[in-house]
Design an enzyme around this catalytic site. Structure first.
Site, PDB file in Angstrom:
ATOM      1  N   LYS A  93     -16.091   4.048   3.840  1.00  0.00           N
ATOM      2  CA  LYS A  93     -17.094   3.867   4.896  1.00  0.00           C
ATOM      3  C   LYS A  93     -16.436   3.788   6.269  1.00  0.00           C
ATOM      4  O   LYS A  93     -16.906   4.408   7.235  1.00  0.00           O
ATOM      5  CB  LYS A  93     -17.889   2.593   4.629  1.00  0.00           C
ATOM      6  CG  LYS A  93     -18.935   2.261   5.689  1.00  0.00           C
ATOM      7  CD  LYS A  93     -19.520   0.879   5.461  1.00  0.00           C
ATOM      8  CE  LYS A  93     -18.469  -0.204   5.685  1.00  0.00           C
ATOM      9  NZ  LYS A  93     -19.009  -1.568   5.516  1.00  0.00           N
TER      10      LYS A  93
ATOM     11  N   GLY B 195     -11.312   3.830  -3.306  1.00  0.00           N
ATOM     12  CA  GLY B 195     -12.773   3.858  -3.327  1.00  0.00           C
ATOM     13  C   GLY B 195     -13.296   2.560  -2.763  1.00  0.00           C
ATOM     14  O   GLY B 195     -12.659   1.934  -1.921  1.00  0.00           O
TER      15      GLY B 195
ATOM     16  N   ALA C 176       1.456   5.200  -5.325  1.00  0.00           N
ATOM     17  CA  ALA C 176       0.713   6.418  -5.640  1.00  0.00           C
ATOM     18  C   ALA C 176      -0.313   6.124  -6.725  1.00  0.00           C
ATOM     19  O   ALA C 176      -0.148   5.205  -7.526  1.00  0.00           O
ATOM     20  CB  ALA C 176       1.675   7.504  -6.108  1.00  0.00           C
ATOM     21  N   GLY C 177      -1.372   6.915  -6.756  1.00  0.00           N
ATOM     22  CA  GLY C 177      -2.399   6.699  -7.767  1.00  0.00           C
ATOM     23  C   GLY C 177      -3.458   7.778  -7.721  1.00  0.00           C
ATOM     24  O   GLY C 177      -3.172   8.936  -7.407  1.00  0.00           O
TER      25      GLY C 177
ATOM     26  N   CYS D  96     -15.400  -0.299   1.577  1.00  0.00           N
ATOM     27  CA  CYS D  96     -14.778  -0.477   2.899  1.00  0.00           C
ATOM     28  C   CYS D  96     -14.020   0.753   3.379  1.00  0.00           C
ATOM     29  O   CYS D  96     -14.387   1.363   4.386  1.00  0.00           O
ATOM     30  CB  CYS D  96     -13.852  -1.691   2.878  1.00  0.00           C
ATOM     31  SG  CYS D  96     -14.724  -3.261   2.628  1.00  0.00           S
TER      32      CYS D  96
ATOM     33  N   ARG E  41     -18.495   1.525  -6.454  1.00  0.00           N
ATOM     34  CA  ARG E  41     -18.847   2.444  -5.374  1.00  0.00           C
ATOM     35  C   ARG E  41     -17.663   3.344  -5.021  1.00  0.00           C
ATOM     36  O   ARG E  41     -16.588   2.880  -4.704  1.00  0.00           O
ATOM     37  CB  ARG E  41     -19.311   1.660  -4.143  1.00  0.00           C
ATOM     38  CG  ARG E  41     -20.713   1.098  -4.283  1.00  0.00           C
ATOM     39  CD  ARG E  41     -21.097   0.216  -3.117  1.00  0.00           C
ATOM     40  NE  ARG E  41     -20.378  -1.059  -3.144  1.00  0.00           N
ATOM     41  CZ  ARG E  41     -20.582  -2.048  -2.271  1.00  0.00           C
ATOM     42  NH1 ARG E  41     -21.460  -1.892  -1.295  1.00  0.00           N
ATOM     43  NH2 ARG E  41     -19.899  -3.170  -2.370  1.00  0.00           N
TER      44      ARG E  41
ATOM     45  N   LYS F  80     -11.112  -1.039  -8.037  1.00  0.00           N
ATOM     46  CA  LYS F  80      -9.855  -1.774  -8.065  1.00  0.00           C
ATOM     47  C   LYS F  80     -10.012  -2.921  -9.055  1.00  0.00           C
ATOM     48  O   LYS F  80     -11.121  -3.205  -9.536  1.00  0.00           O
ATOM     49  CB  LYS F  80      -9.482  -2.315  -6.682  1.00  0.00           C
ATOM     50  CG  LYS F  80     -10.420  -3.390  -6.157  1.00  0.00           C
ATOM     51  CD  LYS F  80      -9.921  -3.955  -4.825  1.00  0.00           C
ATOM     52  CE  LYS F  80     -10.823  -5.091  -4.344  1.00  0.00           C
ATOM     53  NZ  LYS F  80     -10.322  -5.682  -3.076  1.00  0.00           N
TER      54      LYS F  80
ATOM     55  N   PHE G 198       0.818  -1.215   0.000  1.00  0.00           N
ATOM     56  CA  PHE G 198       0.000   0.000   0.000  1.00  0.00           C
ATOM     57  C   PHE G 198       0.854   1.268   0.000  1.00  0.00           C
ATOM     58  O   PHE G 198       0.484   2.277   0.599  1.00  0.00           O
ATOM     59  CB  PHE G 198      -0.968   0.008   1.189  1.00  0.00           C
ATOM     60  CG  PHE G 198      -2.044  -1.036   1.088  1.00  0.00           C
ATOM     61  CD1 PHE G 198      -3.214  -0.786   0.397  1.00  0.00           C
ATOM     62  CD2 PHE G 198      -1.867  -2.284   1.659  1.00  0.00           C
ATOM     63  CE1 PHE G 198      -4.200  -1.750   0.286  1.00  0.00           C
ATOM     64  CE2 PHE G 198      -2.842  -3.263   1.560  1.00  0.00           C
ATOM     65  CZ  PHE G 198      -4.013  -2.995   0.869  1.00  0.00           C
TER      66      PHE G 198
END
Length: 225
Positions: free
Chosen positions: A53, A47, A42-43, A50, A118, A111, A39
């Site tokens: 929220k 979204g 960069a990007g 999970c 969502r 992804k 993780f």
């Protein structure tokens, strides 16, 4: 995890501004075993159902307890802003003259390996492009059916069933989701199909020097230009 993603996106934007390369920064940070490489990419933001929220829920709980979590507020703010970075790059390349332009978009799901759209970064990008007067031809290996429902009322957005079909009549290509099939495309075919040989890569899938050697303009996130 959400904090790591937003942190790397902030550092990527800084790297780009000062002429550094986020991939070199990522390798340096990740080489520390206390941090690692997961993780640290960069990007165009996160979204799905999970992360957004959970961040909001924890913020709400903290507010109710009278202990607001300012860090999570920043994580959310950075993430929402990052979803618009690719749109800004495209507008900047075309001198804010997108009316009448067509932009191909590869990747709609939030992804790879899901059809879930969502809070997907693609939604923010497409909204930005359409608001600027552009039309969009979009492809996703799994989210096409969902995308057709979401954009059913828009005449500016066409969902297609093939990556190369998305390039038909397009002025440039934007990549939003890191699907495996996007990692090794036919760059010669891309260059031939696009009116302007420009790729805006929201997932840093390619080697900048290799693409430029093939005569393609390449606009990644936080990479050295």
């Amino acid at each position: 995890l959400a904090t790591r993603i937003s942190f790397m996106n902030e550092v990527a934007n800084l790297a780009e501004a000062i002429g550094a390369d986020i991939e070199e920064v990522r390798r340096g940070i990740g080489s520390d075993p206390r941090i690692g490489y997961q993780f640290l990419y960069a990007g165009v933001g996160f979204g799905g159902s999970c992360f957004p929220k959970d961040v909001k829920a924890l913020q709400r709980s903290a507010q109710e307890a009278g202990k607001p979590l300012r860090l999570l507020g920043a994580v959310e703010e950075v993430n929402e802003a990052q979803k618009h970075v690719l749109g800004f790059k495209i507008r900047d390349r075309f001198d804010n003259q997108l009316r009448g332009k067509c932009i191909a978009v590869w990747g709609l799901a939030f992804k790879a390996n899901t059809d879930d759209m969502r809070e997907a970064p693609s939604l923010a990008l497409i909204d930005d492009l359409v608001a600027a007067g552009a039309s969009v031809r979009a492809y996703d290996p799994a989210a096409g059916t969902e995308a057709r429902k979401i954009f059913a009322d828009s005449r500016s957005i066409t969902i297609v069933d093939d990556a190369l079909d998305a390039l038909e009549g397009a002025d440039a290509l934007a990549i939003v989701t890191e699907w495996q099939e996007f990692r090794s495309p036919d760059f010669a075919a891309i260059k031939k199909a696009l009116k302007t040989p420009a790729i805006f890569d929201g997932r840093n899938l390619y080697d900048p020097a290799a693409l430029r050697a093939q005569g393609l303009e390449y606009y990644p996130i936080g990479r050295k230009q």
